[in-house]
Design an enzyme around this catalytic site. Structure first.
Site, PDB file in Angstrom:
ATOM      1  CG  ASP A 244       1.684  -2.177  -2.451  1.00  0.00           C
ATOM      2  OD1 ASP A 244       2.363  -1.143  -2.474  1.00  0.00           O
ATOM      3  OD2 ASP A 244       0.577  -2.289  -3.029  1.00  0.00           O
ATOM      4  CD  GLU A 281       2.490   1.841   0.313  1.00  0.00           C
ATOM      5  OE1 GLU A 281       2.497   2.945  -0.269  1.00  0.00           O
ATOM      6  OE2 GLU A 281       2.155   0.784  -0.254  1.00  0.00           O
TER       7      GLU A 281
END
Length: 581
Positions: A244, A281
């Site tokens: 993330d 990400e």
């Protein structure tokens, strides 16, 4: 059993295990570490007290039976009987499916989700990407406020529940990717600061103090994060990790944390004989993220490509607010640029950021599968005020165009759960914070955020209202009836084509050739002998493909092959995939 904990600032550390308290001793070989023996077995409850303070859960806890604030529990990973024989499934050629355990079924458990994995095998996806499963307060939430980075959310089914899910997925030929959050921990139930310098004020992130990757004590913090990542891949037989928001991993050391992590994962893959991979990400549009370490990059195996999403979304919806503004000026041109070059912002000016952003990809060095392409994700749906999916914004025909572009593009495609049948349920932002003050702050903050964009307070769902989560659960009766059944059949056909046609998994980004007409709203591209065309306008389009010997492989609406003049006559809001003979 041996217990150990890193607590460099403590003068005394005691272990409480199954009600018995004993002092730990300093480890003479590892500075800041404490260790000791105690009788324990699978399920034994334990915790550590620092300088005679309260008993706290283990930072490396494998299980939190009573939630983030409770005692930890011993997990004997050898007790689980794996059934599926699994040698792994690599990222090249993959089709991913993002899934949230808590809303994939109304039950919201690993076991209930596992019962629905047959649907994904029939769909033809290759990997299930689970949103975060680390413990967080309450029962329901997105998972990005998790703590205890080595443990599994108990309401989902705990460690054994996750293993049963992975085992079932592997039995069906599906790999499993897990979303992990290293850039911050939830504010509730986070006891790491009591143990050591896991965070630093040297850098700041949207969530406050940054995770300590480069300040004093950062060696152990990095080892903590790497160890957690390897535990998922080793103990749970996970096939890959989605990292993330790596742009929030602030690291000024000569060797970036992502390099250290990718090297450790590659070493584990070599040792296990299974292909293991990392997907970042990243908001950086920096090719170094997916460039191999030996070429000076971070060695992450792939990254999400939001630029493709933004270009596609603006082309389909016409939305131009916020970060969509740059793409909305000429959406088909933006889409063409991402299809051929990966990034839209590759050193160009970003009005949303007020500066230049990104760097060009070297298409000769970066394979197309290293970028993930998608029309919807949990972020792009759930961070809308009402969590409205693309199906609530555009016609089934435009959904078919989005699917065609996503599943035939030169990237690794990813679907968001329910997208494949144009789910009519929203996917909203929901929480179950047990701290009333935190719950109020999250609710009020979200309403203020959307009020600035013109939303009335009463139109923004209350994240703490159980009905918000309930509305977000998939309705599994939908795929059996139209228009959902028709959309599902379209997705199945496109996924099958991706597996059948080698040109659709060709890693050469430079081989994609695109033509488009911004005014007429059509776009066509070629990948080897495969031709793909979409007409986003409401009226039929005459598209000069320049080929007359092509046959239709898939079409949303009936469409004849191009005539002798090489012109394709495509109905409005429709898509077609052809093969040049």
């Amino acid at each position: 059993m041996q217990f150990e904990v890193w607590a460099p600032q403590a003068g005394r550390v005691t272990l409480q295990c199954d009600g018995v308290t004993r002092a730990l001793e300093r480890d003479p070989e590892r500075e800041g570490w404490w260790r000791g023996e105690a009788e324990a077995h699978d399920g034994s409850r334990y915790g550590f007290a620092l300088d005679d303070g309260p008993v706290l859960p283990d930072p490396r806890s494998r299980r939190q039976p009573d939630g983030p604030d409770g005692l930890s529990a011993v997990v004997d990973h050898e007790r689980f009987a794996w059934r599926a024989r699994w040698s792994g499934r690599p990222l090249p050629g993959a089709v991913l499916y993002e899934l949230h355990v808590g809303t994939y079924t109304r039950e919201g458990t690993f076991d209930a989700a596992a019962e629905r994995l047959g649907h994904l095998a029939e769909l033809g996806v290759t990997h299930v990407e689970l949103m975060p499963v680390c413990p967080f307060p309450g029962r329901h939430g997105w998972g990005y406020e998790g703590v205890s980075l080595w443990a599994v959310h108990e309401p989902y089914g705990g460690p054994d529940g996750l293993k049963r899910f992975v085992d079932r997925a592997h039995a069906l030929g599906l790999g499993v990717v897990l979303d992990v959050v290293h850039n911050h921990l939830g504010p509730s139930g986070n006891y790491l600061p009591a143990f050591g310098p896991y965070f630093t004020d040297t850098h700041h992130t949207p969530w406050g103090a940054a995770v300590n990757l480069d300040a004093p004590g950062s060696d152990e913090v990095r080892a903590y994060l790497v160890g957690s990542a390897l535990a998922w891949l080793r103990d749970y037989r996970i096939d890959g990790l989605r990292l993330d928001a790596v742009h929030a991993l602030v690291d000024t050391r000569a060797s970036h944390f992502l390099q250290e992590l990718s090297e450790a994962v590659d070493t584990l893959a070599a040792g296990t004989g299974r292909p293991l991979f990392l997907i970042a990400e990243s908001d950086l549009n920096d090719p170094r993220v997916v460039t191999p370490r030996e070429e000076g990059g971070f060695g992450v195996h792939a990254q999400w490509n939001d630029d493709f999403h933004h270009a596609l979304h603006t082309a389909l919806t016409g939305e131009s607010q916020g970060y969509y503004a740059d793409f909305a000026r000429a959406p088909l041109a933006a889409l063409a640029k991402t299809l051929t070059g990966g990034f839209f912002h590759d050193g160009t000016y970003s009005s949303f950021r007020g500066r230049r952003h990104g760097r060009p990809l070297d298409r000769d060095r970066v394979a197309g599968h290293r970028l993930l392409g998608y029309s919807q994700t949990h972020d792009q749906v759930g961070n809308r005020a009402q969590g409205d999916r693309l199906a609530a914004l555009v016609s089934p025909g435009l959904l078919a165009c989005a699917a065609a572009l996503t599943l035939t593009a030169p990237f690794t495609p990813m679907l968001f759960m329910g997208e494949e049948w144009a789910a009519g349920t929203p996917w909203q932002f929901f929480t179950d914070h047990t701290d009333p003050e935190l719950a109020r702050a999250v609710r009020d903050g979200r309403r203020r955020e959307f009020a600035a964009h013109g939303w009335a307070e009463e139109d923004v769902p209350d994240p703490q209202d159980p009905a918000t989560r309930d509305r977000s659960c998939l309705d599994w009766s939908e795929p059996e009836r139209d228009p959902h059944a028709r959309v599902l059949a379209w997705y199945r056909r496109l996924v099958a084509l991706r597996h059948e046609q080698p040109d659709l998994t060709d890693p050469d980004l430079g081989d994609t050739k695109v033509a488009y007409d911004e005014g007429q709203r059509w776009l066509a591209f070629r990948r080897g002998d495969v031709r793909v065309a979409v007409n986003l306008a409401g009226e039929p389009a005459a598209i000069p493909l320049g080929v007359s010997d092509a046959r239709v492989l898939a079409a949303w609406e009936p469409v004849p092959a191009p005539g002798a003049d090489g012109v394709l006559h495509l109905p409005g809001e429709s898509a077609v995939v052809l093969l040049q003979e």
